[in-house]
Design a protein around this motif. Structure first.
Motif, PDB file in Angstrom:
ATOM      1  N   ASN A 102      32.403  37.102  39.005  1.00  0.00           N
ATOM      2  CA  ASN A 102      33.350  37.049  37.908  1.00  0.00           C
ATOM      3  C   ASN A 102      34.665  37.697  38.352  1.00  0.00           C
ATOM      4  O   ASN A 102      34.835  38.908  38.264  1.00  0.00           O
ATOM      5  N   PHE A 103      35.619  36.878  38.814  1.00  0.00           N
ATOM      6  CA  PHE A 103      36.891  37.379  39.331  1.00  0.00           C
ATOM      7  C   PHE A 103      37.654  38.179  38.281  1.00  0.00           C
ATOM      8  O   PHE A 103      38.219  39.232  38.575  1.00  0.00           O
ATOM      9  N   GLU A 104      37.687  37.684  37.060  1.00  0.00           N
ATOM     10  CA  GLU A 104      38.465  38.352  36.007  1.00  0.00           C
ATOM     11  C   GLU A 104      37.916  39.742  35.706  1.00  0.00           C
ATOM     12  O   GLU A 104      38.674  40.661  35.424  1.00  0.00           O
ATOM     13  N   LYS A 105      36.601  39.906  35.783  1.00  0.00           N
ATOM     14  CA  LYS A 105      36.016  41.225  35.542  1.00  0.00           C
ATOM     15  C   LYS A 105      36.465  42.207  36.620  1.00  0.00           C
ATOM     16  O   LYS A 105      36.871  43.329  36.325  1.00  0.00           O
ATOM     17  N   TYR A 106      36.435  41.760  37.868  1.00  0.00           N
ATOM     18  CA  TYR A 106      36.843  42.641  38.961  1.00  0.00           C
ATOM     19  C   TYR A 106      38.347  42.885  38.959  1.00  0.00           C
ATOM     20  O   TYR A 106      38.802  43.970  39.311  1.00  0.00           O
ATOM     21  N   PRO A 148      41.191  30.846  22.243  1.00  0.00           N
ATOM     22  CA  PRO A 148      41.587  31.431  23.522  1.00  0.00           C
ATOM     23  C   PRO A 148      40.891  30.729  24.679  1.00  0.00           C
ATOM     24  O   PRO A 148      39.752  30.290  24.550  1.00  0.00           O
ATOM     25  N   ARG A 149      41.629  30.606  25.785  1.00  0.00           N
ATOM     26  CA  ARG A 149      41.044  29.961  26.966  1.00  0.00           C
ATOM     27  C   ARG A 149      40.056  30.933  27.611  1.00  0.00           C
ATOM     28  O   ARG A 149      40.427  32.023  28.021  1.00  0.00           O
ATOM     29  N   ALA A 150      38.836  30.538  27.670  1.00  0.00           N
ATOM     30  CA  ALA A 150      37.824  31.322  28.362  1.00  0.00           C
ATOM     31  C   ALA A 150      37.178  30.410  29.389  1.00  0.00           C
ATOM     32  O   ALA A 150      36.366  29.561  29.038  1.00  0.00           O
ATOM     33  N   PRO A 151      37.600  30.541  30.659  1.00  0.00           N
ATOM     34  CA  PRO A 151      37.049  29.619  31.653  1.00  0.00           C
ATOM     35  C   PRO A 151      35.543  29.773  31.794  1.00  0.00           C
ATOM     36  O   PRO A 151      35.011  30.869  31.726  1.00  0.00           O
ATOM     37  N   ARG A 152      34.882  28.653  31.964  1.00  0.00           N
ATOM     38  CA  ARG A 152      33.430  28.674  32.160  1.00  0.00           C
ATOM     39  C   ARG A 152      33.127  29.025  33.611  1.00  0.00           C
ATOM     40  O   ARG A 152      33.780  28.545  34.519  1.00  0.00           O
ATOM     41  N   ARG A 153      32.124  29.875  33.790  1.00  0.00           N
ATOM     42  CA  ARG A 153      31.735  30.282  35.135  1.00  0.00           C
ATOM     43  C   ARG A 153      30.452  29.579  35.528  1.00  0.00           C
ATOM     44  O   ARG A 153      29.567  29.377  34.706  1.00  0.00           O
ATOM     45  N   ARG A 154      30.385  29.228  36.811  1.00  0.00           N
ATOM     46  CA  ARG A 154      29.135  28.686  37.330  1.00  0.00           C
ATOM     47  C   ARG A 154      28.200  29.847  37.648  1.00  0.00           C
ATOM     48  O   ARG A 154      28.641  30.939  37.990  1.00  0.00           O
ATOM     49  N   ALA A 155      26.934  29.609  37.542  1.00  0.00           N
ATOM     50  CA  ALA A 155      25.943  30.647  37.839  1.00  0.00           C
ATOM     51  C   ALA A 155      26.021  31.026  39.311  1.00  0.00           C
ATOM     52  O   ALA A 155      26.164  30.183  40.177  1.00  0.00           O
ATOM     53  N   GLY A 156      25.947  32.316  39.570  1.00  0.00           N
ATOM     54  CA  GLY A 156      25.959  32.809  40.943  1.00  0.00           C
ATOM     55  C   GLY A 156      27.343  33.048  41.510  1.00  0.00           C
ATOM     56  O   GLY A 156      27.486  33.590  42.589  1.00  0.00           O
ATOM     57  N   VAL A 157      28.399  32.664  40.779  1.00  0.00           N
ATOM     58  CA  VAL A 157      29.772  32.876  41.242  1.00  0.00           C
ATOM     59  C   VAL A 157      30.256  34.216  40.689  1.00  0.00           C
ATOM     60  O   VAL A 157      30.115  34.471  39.493  1.00  0.00           O
TER      61      VAL A 157
END
Length: 135
Positions: free
Chosen positions: A21-25, A10-19
């Protein structure tokens, strides 16, 4: 534990630290807006279909009287915005799940954002600038 052959990861985009989490919201928005939409939509249906003569009383004058009240303007505005954003977010998830190429995903999401923006702007404009004394 090994993965069966032929199944994509599954595609799980990597997040940069401090950004943030759009998908969570977006996920949380879907849950909360869904609960609020149940009450708004059921209230809307009850008033439109069950009170007095139901749909037989709905005409231009009924809408003019209803939208003269700030309560009903806010009710209908909330219903419009939450339904549009809730549905658009769901469609965005479907586009992400089923489009294979990044370019297809980009153009479908762009079309979705454009249509959502148009619908929200036009619906809000009509609701807030409605003139019952039109001639």
């Amino acid at each position: 534990m090994s993965r069966p052959a032929g199944l994509d990861r599954p595609r799980a985009p990597r997040r940069r630290a401090g950004v943030p989490n759009f998908e969570k919201y977006a996920w949380l928005f879907m849950r909360f807006s869904g609960v609020v939409l149940v009450f708004l939509a059921l209230g809307h249906l009850f008033i439109m279909l069950m009170v007095d003569d139901g749909v037989y009383r709905i005409d231009f004058n009924y809408v003019a009287q209803r939208w003269a009240s700030p309560f009903w303007q806010i009710w209908d505005l909330l219903l419009l915005w939450l339904a549009q954003l809730h549905g658009g977010n769901g469609l965005r998830i479907i586009i992400d799940d089923y489009s294979r190429k990044d370019s297809t995903r980009f153009w479908l999401n762009s079309l979705l954002a454009l249509s959502m923006g148009f619908t929200l702007v036009l619906g809000t404009y009509v609701l807030l600038t409605f003139d019952p004394n039109i001639s």
